[in-house]
Design an enzyme around this catalytic site. Sequence first.
Site, PDB file in Angstrom:
ATOM      1  N   ASP A 296       0.859  -1.197   0.000  1.00 38.62           N
ATOM      2  CA  ASP A 296       0.000   0.000   0.000  1.00 38.62           C
ATOM      3  C   ASP A 296       0.884   1.232   0.000  1.00 38.62           C
ATOM      4  O   ASP A 296       2.027   1.179   0.434  1.00 38.62           O
ATOM      5  CB  ASP A 296      -0.856   0.032   1.275  1.00 38.62           C
ATOM      6  CG  ASP A 296      -1.748  -1.197   1.365  1.00 38.62           C
ATOM      7  OD1 ASP A 296      -2.049  -1.737   0.270  1.00 38.62           O
ATOM      8  OD2 ASP A 296      -2.081  -1.629   2.481  1.00 38.62           O
TER       9      ASP A 296
ATOM     10  N   ASP B 222       1.643  10.343  11.033  1.00 39.79           N
ATOM     11  CA  ASP B 222       0.776  11.312  11.704  1.00 39.79           C
ATOM     12  C   ASP B 222      -0.482  11.566  10.884  1.00 39.79           C
ATOM     13  O   ASP B 222      -1.556  11.814  11.449  1.00 39.79           O
ATOM     14  CB  ASP B 222       1.513  12.609  12.047  1.00 39.79           C
ATOM     15  CG  ASP B 222       2.470  13.073  10.978  1.00 39.79           C
ATOM     16  OD1 ASP B 222       2.404  12.524   9.856  1.00 39.79           O
ATOM     17  OD2 ASP B 222       3.272  13.954  11.259  1.00 39.79           O
TER      18      ASP B 222
ATOM     19  N   GLU C 251      -4.540  18.887  15.139  1.00 34.80           N
ATOM     20  CA  GLU C 251      -3.286  19.583  14.840  1.00 34.80           C
ATOM     21  C   GLU C 251      -2.945  19.432  13.381  1.00 34.80           C
ATOM     22  O   GLU C 251      -2.299  20.277  12.781  1.00 34.80           O
ATOM     23  CB  GLU C 251      -2.168  19.001  15.729  1.00 34.80           C
ATOM     24  CG  GLU C 251      -0.868  19.770  15.717  1.00 34.80           C
ATOM     25  CD  GLU C 251       0.126  19.259  14.669  1.00 34.80           C
ATOM     26  OE1 GLU C 251      -0.096  18.173  14.106  1.00 34.80           O
ATOM     27  OE2 GLU C 251       1.088  19.980  14.400  1.00 34.80           O
ATOM     28  N   GLU C 252      -3.428  18.343  12.766  1.00 45.93           N
ATOM     29  CA  GLU C 252      -3.084  18.039  11.371  1.00 45.93           C
ATOM     30  C   GLU C 252      -3.971  18.786  10.364  1.00 45.93           C
ATOM     31  O   GLU C 252      -3.690  18.742   9.158  1.00 45.93           O
ATOM     32  CB  GLU C 252      -3.243  16.521  11.118  1.00 45.93           C
ATOM     33  CG  GLU C 252      -2.165  15.668  11.757  1.00 45.93           C
ATOM     34  CD  GLU C 252      -0.812  15.844  11.082  1.00 45.93           C
ATOM     35  OE1 GLU C 252       0.208  15.824  11.788  1.00 45.93           O
ATOM     36  OE2 GLU C 252      -0.782  16.042   9.856  1.00 45.93           O
TER      37      GLU C 252
ATOM     38  N   ASP D  33      -4.222  16.267  19.167  1.00 40.45           N
ATOM     39  CA  ASP D  33      -2.992  16.150  18.384  1.00 40.45           C
ATOM     40  C   ASP D  33      -2.815  14.653  18.178  1.00 40.45           C
ATOM     41  O   ASP D  33      -2.463  13.945  19.122  1.00 40.45           O
ATOM     42  CB  ASP D  33      -1.812  16.768  19.145  1.00 40.45           C
ATOM     43  CG  ASP D  33      -0.565  16.820  18.278  1.00 40.45           C
ATOM     44  OD1 ASP D  33       0.379  17.552  18.642  1.00 40.45           O
ATOM     45  OD2 ASP D  33      -0.530  16.121  17.240  1.00 40.45           O
TER      46      ASP D  33
ATOM     47  N   LEU E 288      -0.648  12.683  16.756  1.00 38.52           N
ATOM     48  CA  LEU E 288       0.648  12.053  17.008  1.00 38.52           C
ATOM     49  C   LEU E 288       1.672  13.140  17.320  1.00 38.52           C
ATOM     50  O   LEU E 288       2.479  13.531  16.483  1.00 38.52           O
ATOM     51  CB  LEU E 288       1.085  11.199  15.815  1.00 38.52           C
ATOM     52  CG  LEU E 288       2.072  10.079  16.161  1.00 38.52           C
ATOM     53  CD1 LEU E 288       1.499   9.141  17.219  1.00 38.52           C
ATOM     54  CD2 LEU E 288       2.450   9.273  14.929  1.00 38.52           C
ATOM     55  N   ASP E 289       1.623  13.594  18.581  1.00 42.74           N
ATOM     56  CA  ASP E 289       2.512  14.684  18.999  1.00 42.74           C
ATOM     57  C   ASP E 289       3.938  14.153  19.140  1.00 42.74           C
ATOM     58  O   ASP E 289       4.172  13.082  19.703  1.00 42.74           O
ATOM     59  CB  ASP E 289       2.037  15.235  20.347  1.00 42.74           C
ATOM     60  CG  ASP E 289       2.895  16.393  20.798  1.00 42.74           C
ATOM     61  OD1 ASP E 289       2.760  17.479  20.216  1.00 42.74           O
ATOM     62  OD2 ASP E 289       3.747  16.188  21.683  1.00 42.74           O
TER      63      ASP E 289
ATOM     64  N   GLU F 223      -2.697  20.755  23.217  1.00 44.73           N
ATOM     65  CA  GLU F 223      -1.521  20.353  23.992  1.00 44.73           C
ATOM     66  C   GLU F 223      -1.629  20.925  25.396  1.00 44.73           C
ATOM     67  O   GLU F 223      -1.700  20.194  26.386  1.00 44.73           O
ATOM     68  CB  GLU F 223      -0.227  20.823  23.305  1.00 44.73           C
ATOM     69  CG  GLU F 223       0.132  20.036  22.041  1.00 44.73           C
ATOM     70  CD  GLU F 223       1.401  20.533  21.339  1.00 44.73           C
ATOM     71  OE1 GLU F 223       1.536  21.744  21.140  1.00 44.73           O
ATOM     72  OE2 GLU F 223       2.244  19.681  21.011  1.00 44.73           O
TER      73      GLU F 223
HETATM   74  P1  P6P Z   1      11.578  21.602  20.925  1.00 46.53           P
HETATM   75  C1  P6P Z   1       7.108  18.069  19.622  1.00 46.53           C
HETATM   76  O1  P6P Z   1       7.480  18.593  18.368  1.00 46.53           O
HETATM   77  C2  P6P Z   1       6.518  19.200  20.445  1.00 46.53           C
HETATM   78  O2  P6P Z   1       5.365  19.710  19.840  1.00 46.53           O
HETATM   79  C3  P6P Z   1       6.210  18.717  21.848  1.00 46.53           C
HETATM   80  O3  P6P Z   1       5.836  17.381  21.883  1.00 46.53           O
HETATM   81  C4  P6P Z   1       7.523  18.959  22.578  1.00 46.53           C
HETATM   82  O4  P6P Z   1       7.334  19.216  23.961  1.00 46.53           O
HETATM   83  C5  P6P Z   1       8.082  20.208  21.874  1.00 46.53           C
HETATM   84  O5  P6P Z   1       7.481  20.239  20.569  1.00 46.53           O
HETATM   85  C6  P6P Z   1       9.576  20.118  21.718  1.00 46.53           C
HETATM   86  O6  P6P Z   1       9.998  21.322  21.096  1.00 46.53           O
HETATM   87  O7  P6P Z   1      11.633  23.030  20.397  1.00 46.53           O
HETATM   88  O8  P6P Z   1      12.197  21.488  22.303  1.00 46.53           O
HETATM   89  O9  P6P Z   1      12.104  20.572  19.975  1.00 46.53           O
END
Ligand code: P6P
Length: 338
Positions: A70, A76, A99-100, A120, A122-123, A282
Amino acid sequence: MSEELPSTDIITLTRHILSDQYRLGPAATGDLTLLLNAIQTTSKFIATNVRKARLINLIGLAGETNVTGDEQKKLDVLSNDIMVNALRASRKTAVLVSEELEDAIVIEDKLKGKYCVVFDPLDGSSNIDAGVNIGTIFGVYKVSEGSTGTVADVLKPGSEMVAAGYTMYGSSANLVLSTGNGVNGYTLDSALGEFILTHPDIKIPSRGKIYSFNEGNSMYFHPPVVNYLNSIKYPANGKSPYSARYIGSMVADVHRTFLYGGIFGYPDDKKSKKGKLRLLYEAFPMAFLTEQAGGIATTGRGRILDIVPTDIHERCPVFLGSKDDVNDLLKFYEHDKA
Ligand code: P6P
């Protein structure tokens, strides 16, 4: 030594959510229970695909397509799609914010329910190739009285959320949830396909010994943050300095803070005027959980949950964790105001 017998009274997330519904009595319709079960299912799906993707990415099977031929969707995007589809199909939602997705999704009338979910999917997904824990973060609002379900129903203070949680994908999948009556943690038993209650009634220690900031931004930090960090790195009266722990994945840094105590911060600074983290999906959910677990969540200038959002993707400064540690930080903001 006889082999330990398996528990015959396991508390699954489904059972725990149901018992929570019965706690609320006949007024509870069961809609939130069904909504949270839909979210639970998406977390199981994402956990499986994160684990597969790690394997595929790491051993290079992916190429442009995955092992079944596939088209390889970005993880994400795939996580977003499963959440949107499951939440819409649950018939319990009216508005979705991801978030997406640039714009909010207003669910069509025939499938519309009484909850709004901000998430979000897949944060921290940029960390996946390094095998770093990443996660899904979500918050739930109820559609306001008299509203048909519009974006206005999610531009409300986080204090009006009725539930919030996250699922952290790592060596195991850990789902942490609050419906306003404390915080509970569940671990996915992949063999059973069930999240099992493993961390009942999570309470953040009143003080920790860990601070979690991206000190790579130090040159941009405002004085209250600089002075606070110096106070725990070079403590007066012979106290031991705090330890630094920073994973760079909010779910992982916050989860550790909940269990071990201390303070997590992503401040606003001279470079990022409102910080980096997003308010709706977040900061609000993590602040909701923090307060439910006995901690404090602040921007440095006010309670995060009191903010009234004006845009679904706006950012805000975040400091959260042990109440004594966060109160120590706030003293430096008070002093700065004076
Ligand atoms: P930095 C991941 O990209 C995120 O959104 C959060 O999960 C995380 O706490 C933060 O950004 C990390 O940001 O600037 O420290 O890389």
